[in-house]
Motif scaffolding. Sequence first.
Motif, PDB file in Angstrom:
ATOM      1  N   LYS A 157       0.874  -1.180   0.000  1.00  0.00           N
ATOM      2  CA  LYS A 157       0.000   0.000   0.000  1.00  0.00           C
ATOM      3  C   LYS A 157       0.907   1.225   0.000  1.00  0.00           C
ATOM      4  CE  LYS A 157      -4.025  -2.206   2.071  1.00  0.00           C
ATOM      5  NZ  LYS A 157      -3.578  -3.602   1.958  1.00  0.00           N
ATOM      6  N   LEU A 188     -14.621   0.013  -5.472  1.00  0.00           N
ATOM      7  CA  LEU A 188     -14.567  -0.920  -4.349  1.00  0.00           C
ATOM      8  C   LEU A 188     -15.371  -2.197  -4.616  1.00  0.00           C
ATOM      9  CD1 LEU A 188     -14.857   1.549  -1.321  1.00  0.00           C
ATOM     10  CD2 LEU A 188     -12.800   0.517  -2.272  1.00  0.00           C
ATOM     11  N   LEU A 212      -5.482  -1.087  -6.850  1.00  0.00           N
ATOM     12  CA  LEU A 212      -6.364   0.079  -6.821  1.00  0.00           C
ATOM     13  C   LEU A 212      -5.544   1.364  -6.844  1.00  0.00           C
ATOM     14  CD1 LEU A 212      -9.297   0.986  -6.617  1.00  0.00           C
ATOM     15  CD2 LEU A 212      -9.155   0.751  -4.139  1.00  0.00           C
ATOM     16  N   LEU A 271     -13.602   4.177   5.320  1.00  0.00           N
ATOM     17  CA  LEU A 271     -12.758   3.847   4.167  1.00  0.00           C
ATOM     18  C   LEU A 271     -11.346   3.486   4.622  1.00  0.00           C
ATOM     19  CD1 LEU A 271     -12.445   3.732   1.070  1.00  0.00           C
ATOM     20  CD2 LEU A 271     -11.844   6.160   1.128  1.00  0.00           C
ATOM     21  N   GLU A 272     -10.845   4.224   5.603  1.00  0.00           N
ATOM     22  CA  GLU A 272      -9.520   3.959   6.177  1.00  0.00           C
ATOM     23  C   GLU A 272      -9.448   2.524   6.704  1.00  0.00           C
ATOM     24  OE1 GLU A 272      -8.062   5.863  10.085  1.00  0.00           O
ATOM     25  OE2 GLU A 272      -7.571   7.305   8.510  1.00  0.00           O
ATOM     26  N   HIS A 310     -11.508   0.036   5.938  1.00  0.00           N
ATOM     27  CA  HIS A 310     -11.763  -0.908   4.846  1.00  0.00           C
ATOM     28  C   HIS A 310     -10.482  -1.176   4.041  1.00  0.00           C
ATOM     29  CE1 HIS A 310     -14.166  -2.931   1.735  1.00  0.00           C
ATOM     30  NE2 HIS A 310     -13.430  -2.274   0.850  1.00  0.00           N
ATOM     31  N   LEU A 311      -9.795  -0.122   3.640  1.00  0.00           N
ATOM     32  CA  LEU A 311      -8.603  -0.286   2.801  1.00  0.00           C
ATOM     33  C   LEU A 311      -7.445  -0.919   3.562  1.00  0.00           C
ATOM     34  CD1 LEU A 311      -8.576   3.082   0.792  1.00  0.00           C
ATOM     35  CD2 LEU A 311      -9.267   0.819  -0.026  1.00  0.00           C
ATOM     36  N   SER A 312      -7.324  -0.598   4.856  1.00  0.00           N
ATOM     37  CA  SER A 312      -6.194  -1.127   5.638  1.00  0.00           C
ATOM     38  C   SER A 312      -6.316  -2.628   5.866  1.00  0.00           C
ATOM     39  CB  SER A 312      -6.086  -0.401   6.977  1.00  0.00           C
ATOM     40  OG  SER A 312      -7.213  -0.652   7.786  1.00  0.00           O
ATOM     41  N   GLN A 318      -7.926  -4.795   3.589  1.00  0.00           N
ATOM     42  CA  GLN A 318      -8.116  -5.527   2.338  1.00  0.00           C
ATOM     43  C   GLN A 318      -6.774  -6.011   1.792  1.00  0.00           C
ATOM     44  OE1 GLN A 318     -11.333  -6.209   0.864  1.00  0.00           O
ATOM     45  NE2 GLN A 318     -11.742  -5.585   2.973  1.00  0.00           N
ATOM     46  N   LEU A 366      -2.181  -1.102  -3.477  1.00  0.00           N
ATOM     47  CA  LEU A 366      -2.781   0.227  -3.491  1.00  0.00           C
ATOM     48  C   LEU A 366      -1.728   1.283  -3.804  1.00  0.00           C
ATOM     49  CD1 LEU A 366      -5.310   1.981  -2.762  1.00  0.00           C
ATOM     50  CD2 LEU A 366      -4.491   1.985  -0.405  1.00  0.00           C
ATOM     51  N   ILE A 413      -2.822   3.702   6.662  1.00  0.00           N
ATOM     52  CA  ILE A 413      -2.989   2.777   5.542  1.00  0.00           C
ATOM     53  C   ILE A 413      -1.668   2.347   4.900  1.00  0.00           C
ATOM     54  CG2 ILE A 413      -3.880   2.597   3.176  1.00  0.00           C
ATOM     55  CD1 ILE A 413      -6.291   4.144   4.050  1.00  0.00           C
TER      56      ILE A 413
END
Length: 624
Positions: A31, A169, A176, A193-194, A196-198, A200, A204, A217
Amino acid sequence: MNYLSVEKLSKSYHEKPLFNDITFGIDQGQKVALVGKNGSGKSTLLRIIAGAESPDSGRVIFRKGIRVGYLPQNPDFGRHLTIRDYIFSIDNELLATISAYEAFLENHQNDLSGREYVQLVIKMDALGAWEYEAQIKQILGKLGLHDLGAYTDELSGGQRKRVALAAMLVSKPDFLILDEPTNHLDIEVIEWLEKHLSTQNLSLLLVTHDRYFLEEITNEIIEIDNTGLYTYKGNYSFYLEKKAERKAKENAEIAKAKNLLVKELDWLKRMPRARGTKAKYRVDAVHELMEKADKSIEEDAMTLRVSTRRQGKKILELYDISLSFNGEKFIDRFSYTFKKRDRIGVVGKNGVGKTTLLNIITGDLMPDHGEVVIGETTHFGYYRQEPPNWPEDMKVIDVVKEVAEVIKLADGAYISAAQFLNHFLFPHDMHHTPVSKLSGGEKRRLQLLRVLIKAPNFLILDEPTNDLDILTLNVLEDYLLAFEGTIMIVSHDRYFMDKLTNHLFVFEGKGMIHDFPGNYSDYKNHRVKQAGQRIKKERKTDTVIKQPEAKTIRQKLTYKEMRELESLEVEIGELEEKKQELLAQMNAGSQGHEELMKLSRELEQLAETMEAKENRWLELSERL
């Protein structure tokens, strides 16, 4: 496993070199954040990687077979589409089936036994789409997208950004690319969102000015600086530490080069008639020294030293303000008396009336009820959320001269508009550049300059962090900390709010505004504490409640379920601690690829477990 390779990429824009011969790669699960000053080419680099723009030279290679999603800074939907059509437009059988199923439910509520419905259910079963459908509903709900039949070309800029983000998403990409994903999102959505992305397991690459977002993230930072790249294997805190070390080292090398250059130039000047016999390698070395010594030791710095008008005793008073639109109440009987050096943050979900309050204060809107009393010496400076709409051929210098040709500084001195532009990182060769050729961040910086040169003593900043680079934000924060007047800030940037505000106007919906003493983190902790106290109070009430009522409650929650509820609270807390430990390990930047992938998989499994336990806790709590 390598997912992206960027090889010897170069790009110039309007004869200005952005980056030159840059090379880097991103592996599965990495990420990465891209940082740099406004105009350094961050968004351009993302567009090139996403295939939306061509480089001058070099190439971009994605691993074969991976799905790539790209969220541009300003999404363009191109044609008349509903939100559903756009979100489910990706060529994916699973998404197409879910879209058809949801559309059927919406349009045929009373026909759930026919052949078409049965076939859709069978296909959903065959594709294993039910869990995925639930995930999609969660994403759409968190992003506030409930009317999927609305048309994209009728949405506001913020709503369009949410739709484009949702489409990325739900398509479950392997890689992404996000350009300023937090712009136009309210704080609660950013925090979701923070999280969710951290959790997944995807690769990124993003550009963002949100420093808390970066911290939580990313596990790698890539900085564009003077057309080159610098890579830092860690999160934002690690980047700041290592960048300071790099700059100190570079400054020491430049200082050393300057000292050595003096000696070498003295050597070149001696015996001029014999200069042709001097060693060529040493003459070449002198030219290299001249290039190195010519670099600036100090990084470019924007300085804000604008004068502020004197502020009288009476600043601004709001008496019983109310305002409604189309029967919906946005402000309900709100009163407040502003004081000197008030530092007010304005928070709440999008669309609850934050900008409406700012417009009432500045006189752009009249309230339905109440009175606004402005002090005689109060002079507003209003930085609006909407980007400036200057003529495309208007030159940068003319944008400033339109307001003032001479600007008074805080120390009483006067400088010209051209000199002031230099202070704002607009060098002389940019003064006659048409505004159409500026980056989004440069236009916003110019907009900020125009507000400040009017010497206001009451600053109103509506989403001032959008599109500004971190360097500009740091300098703006320092200026606002020293500002002697009153400040009101609407912002989704939690770091910015924490640093600058000392109390908040919290928009709670239906016109209710709560004045909270503290910054955003204080408010968030207060809400968590309140929730905990409410649970404890409910428990205590259960233990002392009268026998007949206790019997009613036991019918809803058995003794075993009560014990389960208590243990869930402990387990969720332990899982949260474990999650933070995993994130800290991933952000440390010391793991190899295999270890990073292992941690990423473990984090994803942990997130699923937490979500299941949190859902069970909510179910039991609601019954209680």
